[in-house]
Design a protein around this motif. Structure first.
Motif, PDB file in Angstrom:
ATOM      1  N   PHE A 199       0.756  -1.044  -0.060  1.00  0.00           N
ATOM      2  CA  PHE A 199      -0.043   0.020  -0.067  1.00  0.00           C
ATOM      3  C   PHE A 199       0.816   1.258  -0.036  1.00  0.00           C
ATOM      4  O   PHE A 199       0.405   2.311  -0.624  1.00  0.00           O
ATOM      5  N   ILE A 200       1.962   1.220   0.878  1.00  0.00           N
ATOM      6  CA  ILE A 200       2.826   2.455   0.625  1.00  0.00           C
ATOM      7  C   ILE A 200       4.124   2.261   0.005  1.00  0.00           C
ATOM      8  O   ILE A 200       4.920   3.130   0.419  1.00  0.00           O
ATOM      9  N   PHE A 201       4.291   1.387  -0.920  1.00  0.00           N
ATOM     10  CA  PHE A 201       5.345   1.236  -1.409  1.00  0.00           C
ATOM     11  C   PHE A 201       5.596   2.363  -2.473  1.00  0.00           C
ATOM     12  O   PHE A 201       4.654   3.086  -3.060  1.00  0.00           O
ATOM     13  N   PRO A 202       6.588   3.073  -2.538  1.00  0.00           N
ATOM     14  CA  PRO A 202       7.013   4.209  -3.430  1.00  0.00           C
ATOM     15  C   PRO A 202       7.052   4.040  -5.034  1.00  0.00           C
ATOM     16  O   PRO A 202       7.998   4.278  -5.631  1.00  0.00           O
ATOM     17  N   PHE A 203       5.865   3.683  -5.729  1.00  0.00           N
ATOM     18  CA  PHE A 203       5.765   3.373  -6.746  1.00  0.00           C
ATOM     19  C   PHE A 203       5.997   4.604  -7.842  1.00  0.00           C
ATOM     20  O   PHE A 203       6.698   4.262  -8.776  1.00  0.00           O
ATOM     21  N   GLN A 204       5.454   5.646  -7.433  1.00  0.00           N
ATOM     22  CA  GLN A 204       5.930   6.744  -8.435  1.00  0.00           C
ATOM     23  C   GLN A 204       6.837   7.821  -7.354  1.00  0.00           C
ATOM     24  O   GLN A 204       6.449   9.004  -7.700  1.00  0.00           O
ATOM     25  N   SER A 205       7.681   7.528  -6.773  1.00  0.00           N
ATOM     26  CA  SER A 205       8.492   8.131  -5.848  1.00  0.00           C
ATOM     27  C   SER A 205       9.118   9.359  -6.609  1.00  0.00           C
ATOM     28  O   SER A 205       9.925   8.782  -7.783  1.00  0.00           O
ATOM     29  N   ILE A 206       9.281  10.595  -6.530  1.00  0.00           N
ATOM     30  CA  ILE A 206      10.276  11.584  -7.140  1.00  0.00           C
ATOM     31  C   ILE A 206      11.516  11.399  -6.663  1.00  0.00           C
ATOM     32  O   ILE A 206      12.593  12.163  -7.389  1.00  0.00           O
ATOM     33  N   GLY A 207      11.759  10.731  -5.776  1.00  0.00           N
ATOM     34  CA  GLY A 207      13.195  10.494  -5.269  1.00  0.00           C
ATOM     35  C   GLY A 207      13.152   9.001  -4.647  1.00  0.00           C
ATOM     36  O   GLY A 207      13.033   8.767  -3.351  1.00  0.00           O
ATOM     37  N   PHE A 208      13.120   8.114  -5.442  1.00  0.00           N
ATOM     38  CA  PHE A 208      13.110   6.476  -5.198  1.00  0.00           C
ATOM     39  C   PHE A 208      13.909   6.285  -3.974  1.00  0.00           C
ATOM     40  O   PHE A 208      13.445   5.838  -3.000  1.00  0.00           O
ATOM     41  N   GLU A 209      15.166   6.406  -4.102  1.00  0.00           N
ATOM     42  CA  GLU A 209      16.336   6.280  -2.942  1.00  0.00           C
ATOM     43  C   GLU A 209      15.859   6.568  -1.774  1.00  0.00           C
ATOM     44  O   GLU A 209      16.058   5.583  -0.646  1.00  0.00           O
ATOM     45  N   ASN A 210      15.435   7.936  -1.702  1.00  0.00           N
ATOM     46  CA  ASN A 210      15.115   8.443  -0.298  1.00  0.00           C
ATOM     47  C   ASN A 210      14.189   7.863   0.328  1.00  0.00           C
ATOM     48  O   ASN A 210      14.143   7.473   1.705  1.00  0.00           O
ATOM     49  N   SER A 211      12.946   7.866  -0.629  1.00  0.00           N
ATOM     50  CA  SER A 211      11.708   7.225  -0.217  1.00  0.00           C
ATOM     51  C   SER A 211      11.839   5.880   0.414  1.00  0.00           C
ATOM     52  O   SER A 211      11.028   5.329   1.145  1.00  0.00           O
ATOM     53  N   PHE A 212      12.445   5.021  -0.471  1.00  0.00           N
ATOM     54  CA  PHE A 212      12.398   3.703  -0.153  1.00  0.00           C
ATOM     55  C   PHE A 212      13.246   3.160   1.172  1.00  0.00           C
ATOM     56  O   PHE A 212      12.787   2.297   1.514  1.00  0.00           O
ATOM     57  N   ILE A 213      14.273   4.122   1.525  1.00  0.00           N
ATOM     58  CA  ILE A 213      14.898   3.757   2.685  1.00  0.00           C
ATOM     59  C   ILE A 213      13.723   4.322   3.934  1.00  0.00           C
ATOM     60  O   ILE A 213      13.820   3.622   4.704  1.00  0.00           O
ATOM     61  N   LYS A 214      13.061   5.292   3.772  1.00  0.00           N
ATOM     62  CA  LYS A 214      12.193   5.683   4.876  1.00  0.00           C
ATOM     63  C   LYS A 214      11.144   4.638   4.658  1.00  0.00           C
ATOM     64  O   LYS A 214      10.682   4.380   5.859  1.00  0.00           O
ATOM     65  N   TYR A 215      10.718   4.189   3.450  1.00  0.00           N
ATOM     66  CA  TYR A 215       9.650   3.099   3.599  1.00  0.00           C
ATOM     67  C   TYR A 215      10.010   1.849   4.283  1.00  0.00           C
ATOM     68  O   TYR A 215       9.335   1.436   4.992  1.00  0.00           O
ATOM     69  N   ILE A 216      11.408   1.359   3.834  1.00  0.00           N
ATOM     70  CA  ILE A 216      12.023   0.280   4.812  1.00  0.00           C
ATOM     71  C   ILE A 216      12.010   0.575   6.237  1.00  0.00           C
ATOM     72  O   ILE A 216      11.517  -0.300   7.094  1.00  0.00           O
ATOM     73  N   SER A 217      12.232   1.781   6.516  1.00  0.00           N
ATOM     74  CA  SER A 217      12.274   1.995   8.014  1.00  0.00           C
ATOM     75  C   SER A 217      10.936   2.050   8.776  1.00  0.00           C
ATOM     76  O   SER A 217      10.791   1.724  10.037  1.00  0.00           O
ATOM     77  N   PHE A 218       9.834   2.097   8.074  1.00  0.00           N
ATOM     78  CA  PHE A 218       8.503   2.199   8.380  1.00  0.00           C
ATOM     79  C   PHE A 218       8.330   0.725   8.927  1.00  0.00           C
ATOM     80  O   PHE A 218       7.476   0.482   9.842  1.00  0.00           O
ATOM     81  N   PHE A 219       9.002  -0.326   8.442  1.00  0.00           N
ATOM     82  CA  PHE A 219       8.913  -1.543   8.911  1.00  0.00           C
ATOM     83  C   PHE A 219       8.978  -1.767  10.568  1.00  0.00           C
ATOM     84  O   PHE A 219       8.246  -2.644  11.346  1.00  0.00           O
ATOM     85  N   ARG A 220      10.050  -0.964  10.955  1.00  0.00           N
ATOM     86  CA  ARG A 220      10.439  -0.941  12.493  1.00  0.00           C
ATOM     87  C   ARG A 220       9.004  -0.608  13.414  1.00  0.00           C
ATOM     88  O   ARG A 220       8.874  -1.217  14.404  1.00  0.00           O
ATOM     89  N   PHE A 221       8.184   0.311  12.817  1.00  0.00           N
ATOM     90  CA  PHE A 221       7.110   0.568  13.704  1.00  0.00           C
ATOM     91  C   PHE A 221       5.934  -0.430  13.719  1.00  0.00           C
ATOM     92  O   PHE A 221       5.731  -0.828  14.965  1.00  0.00           O
ATOM     93  N   VAL A 222       5.819  -1.251  12.690  1.00  0.00           N
ATOM     94  CA  VAL A 222       4.856  -2.458  12.748  1.00  0.00           C
ATOM     95  C   VAL A 222       5.593  -3.721  13.764  1.00  0.00           C
ATOM     96  O   VAL A 222       4.713  -4.235  14.436  1.00  0.00           O
ATOM     97  N   LEU A 223       6.858  -3.756  13.433  1.00  0.00           N
ATOM     98  CA  LEU A 223       7.498  -4.920  14.264  1.00  0.00           C
ATOM     99  C   LEU A 223       7.520  -4.464  15.645  1.00  0.00           C
ATOM    100  O   LEU A 223       7.374  -5.482  16.674  1.00  0.00           O
ATOM    101  N   MET A 224       7.640  -3.110  16.124  1.00  0.00           N
ATOM    102  CA  MET A 224       7.750  -2.615  17.432  1.00  0.00           C
ATOM    103  C   MET A 224       6.481  -2.976  18.115  1.00  0.00           C
ATOM    104  O   MET A 224       6.379  -3.463  19.242  1.00  0.00           O
ATOM    105  N   LEU A 225       5.475  -2.762  17.251  1.00  0.00           N
ATOM    106  CA  LEU A 225       4.098  -2.981  17.767  1.00  0.00           C
ATOM    107  C   LEU A 225       3.819  -4.309  18.179  1.00  0.00           C
ATOM    108  O   LEU A 225       3.310  -4.713  19.392  1.00  0.00           O
ATOM    109  N   PHE A 226       4.205  -5.461  17.278  1.00  0.00           N
ATOM    110  CA  PHE A 226       4.072  -6.682  17.805  1.00  0.00           C
ATOM    111  C   PHE A 226       5.028  -7.136  18.688  1.00  0.00           C
ATOM    112  O   PHE A 226       4.508  -7.703  19.659  1.00  0.00           O
TER     113      PHE A 226
END
Length: 427
Positions: free
Chosen positions: A69-96
């Protein structure tokens, strides 16, 4: 030996949870450390979560569906956005990770101690705010560079109002449970006054509305009182806020929060309120309207997480109607839903609507099943985080995102378990 190691890990993780308010004050490094520890804990113990049968498979899958759902499909700066996207994973893991840890705690005194410690932090910040308000600097010598705002322990960050709201709502029912209603009403008024002294308008409005909502909830559901009390309660609330306005309108906080002179327009003896004009003069107008234009240009997938600053600085988003259009290039648009639609589009909004409102549904349902009042604190704090229209922090950022997911873990845990029934009997 294994038992010894487990006990040490438990003590360390409890220490992290007890110290969470300090981590918010210390900032991103401390909060990221907290999230990484509980993310690792989740990975090491994920089989236990499945064994607990805490979530059904569909819900569990949806929590991890941000991968799509939040993958940077049309990101204007893919590398920057992808790193932040991957870091979002820690939020969900922390929750669990937090939920697994809560499940493994067998006595309710652990949760009771959390409330006591956080209440102590709230009292310390209250005293510190009063000292700075009256003497110009806090107990550590910090002074706000912004007239009408309090710095307290956050110094130049100026986010003490947000931290204060977090602690006030987190401990709301703890204070309610430990006092009679009259003293609790005094505490509630004091909390609102302190929030006013801090000088952050958005936080003051959200906190006041949520505490007022709890007051009505108390009168009409918990106490089962008659209609005449709505008149009494409404009158008390009205008198309180009118008094606060009259006593403080000439202070730096009052001038900043009320700005009445700038709102009133007198034309041929007719008075009207210039809300639109005042909005166009504000910092938020530049952020809000820019985010809305970005959304119109990238409605489905957005521009990618963490790309608002880069996109908003482009000349095509300049708006001559806005007095402060030159400051539109911020790290995020300072409004939760505009941040979501501009950075991850309508597809991402679908994901977050579920994340925001599924917990509201199950917590309300759980309350009516178990009649456990403690769940209300975390429901109200959750509503504070997802409050519409008014300015907010960044849901993808550390300072706002990690406390949001931390509270969400407790709300989901309480909603799925009748684990707090003994709290109200502990003194």
């Amino acid at each position: 030996m294994i038992s010894d190691k487990k006990n040490k890990i438990d003590i360390f993780l409890k220490f992290l949870i007890y110290s969470f308010p300090v981590f918010i004050i210390l900032g991103p490094f401390a909060l990221n450390l907290f999230s990484i520890v509980f993310s690792i804990y989740a990975l090491l113990n994920f089989k236990k979560l499945i064994k607990f049968n805490f979530f059904n498979n569909k819900i569990l899958i949806f929590f991890f569906s941000f991968i799509f759902f939040i993958f940077p499909f049309q990101s204007i700066g893919f590398e920057n956005s992808f790193i932040k996207y991957i870091s979002f994973f820690r939020f969900v893991l922390m929750l669990f990770g937090l939920i697994i840890f809560f499940e493994l705690q067998k006595n309710n005194f652990f949760f009771f101690k959390i409330y006591k410690i956080y209440a102590a932090f709230l009292i310390i910040i209250t005293i510190d705010v009063l000292i700075e308000y009256n003497f110009g600097s806090n107990i550590m010598g910090y002074t706000s560079y912004y007239s009408g705002r309090i710095a307290s322990f956050t110094n130049d960050e100026l986010i003490i109002g947000y931290i204060y709201c977090f602690l006030a709502l987190f401990t709301l029912i703890f204070f309610y449970n430990k006092t009679n209603y009259y003293f609790f009403s005094f505490i509630s008024c004091l909390i609102i006054i302190i929030s006013f002294f801090i000088g952050e308008r958005s936080n003051l409005i959200k906190l006041s509305l949520l505490i007022i909502s709890f007051s009505f909830f108390h009168f009409f559901y918990l106490k089962r009182l008659g209609f005449k009390y709505i008149i009494l309660l409404t009158t008390i609330i009205f008198v309180f806020f009118i008094s606060l306005f009259i006593l403080s309108k000439n202070t730096s906080q009052g001038n900043k929060l009320f700005f009445i002179d700038n709102l009133i327009i007198s034309n041929n003896d007719k008075i009207s309120f210039n809300f639109k004009g005042r909005f166009y003069e504000s910092n938020h107008a530049a952020h809000y309207l820019t985010a809305y234009k970005i959304f119109l240009n990238h409605p489905i997938f957005g521009i990618g997480i963490n790309n608002f600053h880069k996109e908003s600085s482009k000349e095509k988003y300049e708006n001559k109607k806005l007095q402060k259009t030159n400051i539109r290039a911020s790290t995020h648009p300072h409004q939760l839903y505009l941040e979501i639609v501009s950075e991850v589009g309508l597809l991402g909004l679908i994901y977050f609507i579920f994340i925001f409102f599924y917990p509201v549904y199950i917590s309300i349902r759980s309350f009516f099943i178990y009649r456990e009042i403690f769940i209300i604190s975390h429901l109200f704090l959750h509503l504070y985080f997802i409050f519409p229209i008014l300015p907010s922090g960044s849901i993808f950022g550390t300072n706002y995102g990690i406390p949001f997911w931390f509270n969400l873990a407790i709300l989901l845990y309480y909603s799925k378990n009748n684990v707090i029934s003994n709290l109200k009997n502990q003194k």
